[in-house]
Design a protein around this motif. Structure first.
Motif, PDB file in Angstrom:
ATOM      1  N   PRO A  29       0.838  -1.203   0.000  1.00 31.65           N
ATOM      2  CA  PRO A  29       0.000   0.000   0.000  1.00 31.65           C
ATOM      3  C   PRO A  29       0.870   1.249   0.000  1.00 31.65           C
ATOM      4  O   PRO A  29       2.009   1.223   0.485  1.00 31.65           O
ATOM      5  N   PRO A  30       0.378   2.353  -0.541  1.00 31.99           N
ATOM      6  CA  PRO A  30       1.204   3.569  -0.627  1.00 31.99           C
ATOM      7  C   PRO A  30       1.541   4.125   0.756  1.00 31.99           C
ATOM      8  O   PRO A  30       0.845   3.859   1.739  1.00 31.99           O
ATOM      9  N   GLY A  31       2.603   4.904   0.797  1.00 33.16           N
ATOM     10  CA  GLY A  31       3.019   5.535   2.043  1.00 33.16           C
ATOM     11  C   GLY A  31       4.366   5.032   2.491  1.00 33.16           C
ATOM     12  O   GLY A  31       4.907   4.053   1.956  1.00 33.16           O
ATOM     13  N   LEU A  89       4.900  -1.114   7.915  1.00 33.21           N
ATOM     14  CA  LEU A  89       3.871  -2.029   7.430  1.00 33.21           C
ATOM     15  C   LEU A  89       3.785  -3.238   8.357  1.00 33.21           C
ATOM     16  O   LEU A  89       4.805  -3.804   8.749  1.00 33.21           O
ATOM     17  N   ARG A 112       0.723   1.059   7.839  1.00 26.19           N
ATOM     18  CA  ARG A 112       0.137   0.388   6.679  1.00 26.19           C
ATOM     19  C   ARG A 112      -0.048  -1.090   7.013  1.00 26.19           C
ATOM     20  O   ARG A 112       0.645  -1.615   7.876  1.00 26.19           O
ATOM     21  N   GLY A 169      -9.882   5.546   5.090  1.00 27.93           N
ATOM     22  CA  GLY A 169      -8.583   6.018   4.634  1.00 27.93           C
ATOM     23  C   GLY A 169      -7.422   5.120   5.004  1.00 27.93           C
ATOM     24  O   GLY A 169      -6.258   5.506   4.814  1.00 27.93           O
ATOM     25  N   ARG A 207      -4.516   2.637   4.812  1.00 28.68           N
ATOM     26  CA  ARG A 207      -3.631   2.187   3.727  1.00 28.68           C
ATOM     27  C   ARG A 207      -3.377   0.699   3.911  1.00 28.68           C
ATOM     28  O   ARG A 207      -2.607   0.289   4.776  1.00 28.68           O
TER      29      ARG A 207
END
Length: 410
Positions: A33-35, A39, A69, A85, A87
Motif C-alpha cells: 500500500p502507498p506511504g 507495514l 500500513r 482512509g 492504507r
C-alpha cells in the motif's frame, strides 16, 4: 512446560519441505500500500464462522502509531469495520517458504500480527529468519493442544519463533506453555471484545421518570419473544406478591404481539400503560409497554435488572439485543441458554459470572426475585460493566505491544 527440541524442529522442517514440494509456482507481483509508514502483516484466522474482530484493533494501532500500513493475509476483514482512509491491501498468503519469503521481501514488513487460532508455519518461520517480530493474539489454541501428534510437534517447533503470545484467557496461556512457549513471552491480556458506546437517552426524560418511579423496583424485558413476554408477566405477578410496587417494562415488541400481551395482562389482573399513548406510569400500574426500541437506552438506565429476550423461549419477536448494551449502563442481566447471537460477548459475561443464566420460565421468576435485592443486582451489574468496558484496555495493551515491537525491529 514442554520445551521445543530436536523432534519439534525436525517436524517443522519436514512440514515446510512438504509445503515447498506442493507449492503452486512463483508468487505474482505484489504491491505494498502507498506511504512510507511501517507495514504490519496482519493474518486473520480462516477458521470459524467469522474472522476475528480486526477493525477495532487496527483502529487502536493507527491511533497509537499514525501512518501505519497493513497487508491482510488469511481471512479478509469486513471493509466497513476498518477505519476510513486506511492504507492496506488484502493478499493471498503463500503456504510455502519460498513464496512467503518473496512476499516478505516485496512488502518489507516491520512485524507480523497473527490474530486467531491458525499458526501459518511458513509466515512465522520466514519472519523469524528475518529477525522480525511475530506476535500472536486472540488465539485460544484449543485445536493445537496435541502434544503426542506430529502436528503437535510442528506447533511446538513454531512456539520458539513467536516473539510474544497475548493470551485471551488462562486456558490459552496454559496451552501455549504446554506447547513449549517460554513463560516470559506469554501475557494474559484478556479477549478482544467489541466496545460499544452507551446507548443515548433523553436526560430530562430520564430525570422525570426517575422521580415518578422513585422507590419502585423496576425490571426490564428487552425485546422478548411472545412466549418470553408471557413468562415475564408470570414472573412479575410472582414478584408483586413480595413487592407490590414493582414495575415491569416490556420494551421492543412486535406490533402484532401487543394485543395478545394486553389480553394476558387483563387475564392476570395486571394494570398496564402504553408508552405510545404518551402517559407516565401511575402508582397503580404494574407494567409499562414500550413497543418501540428507540428509547432502549432510557430503559436500561432506569431498570437495575434486565432480561434480554430472544435467549430463552423461541417465538415471534424482534432481534436480540447486544448484551453489552445493558452491561454498559449498569443493569444486571438475566438471559437464557440461546446465546448464539453475540456468542462471544455472552461467553465473556458468563465466564466472569457477570450475568444470570436461567433455563426456563420458573428460573426466570426466581432470578427476578433474587435480583430484586439491590445489593445482588448492583454486584452483578458491576462485574458486567467491567467486562463490557474491558475491551478498550485489551485493545490498548495489544496495540502498545505491537507498536513497541515494530519500533524495535531492525
Amino acid at each position: 512446560m514442554r520445551p521445543s527440541g530436536p523432534t519439534a524442529s525436525l517436524a517443522l522442517w519436514l512440514h515446510l519441505r512438504r509445503a515447498a514440494a506442493l507449492a503452486g509456482g512463483p508468487v505474482g507481483p505484489v504491491a505494498a500500500p502507498p506511504g512510507d509508514g511501517p507495514l504490519i502483516l496482519l493474518h486473520l484466522s480462516e477458521r470459524g464462522e467469522e474472522p476475528p474482530q480486526a477493525g477495532a484493533l487496527v483502529t487502536a494501532l493507527v491511533a497509537r502509531r499514525p501512518g501505519l500500513r497493513f497487508a491482510f493475509l488469511g481471512a479478509a476483514p469486513p471493509p466497513d469495520a476498518l477505519p476510513a482512509g486506511l492504507r492496506a491491501v488484502s493478499l493471498a498468503l503463500p503456504g510455502d517458504p519460498a513464496g512467503t519469503r518473496s512476499l516478505i521481501r516485496a512488502l518489507g514488513p516491520r512485524a507480523a500480527l497473527i490474530l486467531g487460532d491458525q499458526l501459518p508455519a511458513a509466515l512465522i518461520t520466514e519472519m523469524a529468519e528475518q529477525r522480525l517480530p511475530v506476535i500472536l493474539a486472540e488465539a485460544r489454541l484449543a485445536g493445537h493442544n496435541r502434544r503426542a501428534s506430529w502436528r503437535g510437534a510442528v506447533d511446538r517447533g513454531l512456539m520458539d519463533k513467536i516473539t510474544r503470545i497475548l493470551a485471551p484467557d488462562p486456558a490459552a496461556a496454559a496451552t501455549a506453555r504446554r506447547l513449549g512457549a517460554a513463560p516470559q513471552r506469554i501475557e494474559l491480556t484478556g479477549p478482544i471484545t467489541e466496545t460499544r458506546p452507551p446507548l443515548a437517552a433523553n436526560e430530562a426524560e430520564r430525570r422525570a421518570l426517575a422521580q415518578i418511579l422513585a422507590g419502585r423496583h423496576i425490571w426490564l424485558a428487552a425485546c422478548p419473544t411472545l412466549p418470553e413476554a408471557r413468562a415475564a408477566l408470570a414472573a412479575h405477578q410472582a414478584a408483586l406478591h413480595h413487592n407490590h410496587r414493582a414495575l415491569l417494562i416490556l420494551a421492543g415488541l412486535p406490533d402484532q404481539a401487543v394485543p395478545e400481551i394486553r389480553a394476558g395482562l387483563e387475564a392476570l389482573g395486571l394494570a398496564a400503560v402504553l408508552r405510545s399513548d404518551d402517559e407516565d406510569p401511575s402508582p397503580d400500574d404494574h407494567v409499562l409497554i414500550a413497543e418501540d426500541t428507540h428509547e432502549m437506552g432510557l430503559w436500561y438506565r432506569l431498570a437495575p435488572v434486565c432480561f434480554l429476550g430472544g435467549t430463552l423461549l423461541p417465538g415471534p419477536g424482534l432481534a436480540p439485543r447486544h448484551p453489552f448494551e445493558p452491561a454498559a449502563l449498569g443493569s444486571a442481566i438475566i438471559h437464557g441458554p440461546a446465546t448464539q447471537v453475540h456468542g462471544a460477548e455472552w461467553g465473556q459475561l458468563d465466564g466472569a459470572s457477570a450475568a444470570r443464566l436461567v433455563m426456563d420460565a420458573a428460573e426466570l421468576s426466581s432470578a427476578v426475585a433474587d435480583l430484586s435485592a439491590p445489593d445482588q443486582a448492583a454486584a452483578l451489574a458491576g462485574v458486567a460493566w467491567s467486562v463490557s468496558t474491558g475491551g478498550a484496555a485489551v485493545l490498548a495493551r495489544i496495540a502498545e505491544i505491537v507498536v513497541a515491537a515494530l519500533e524495535e525491529a531492525p
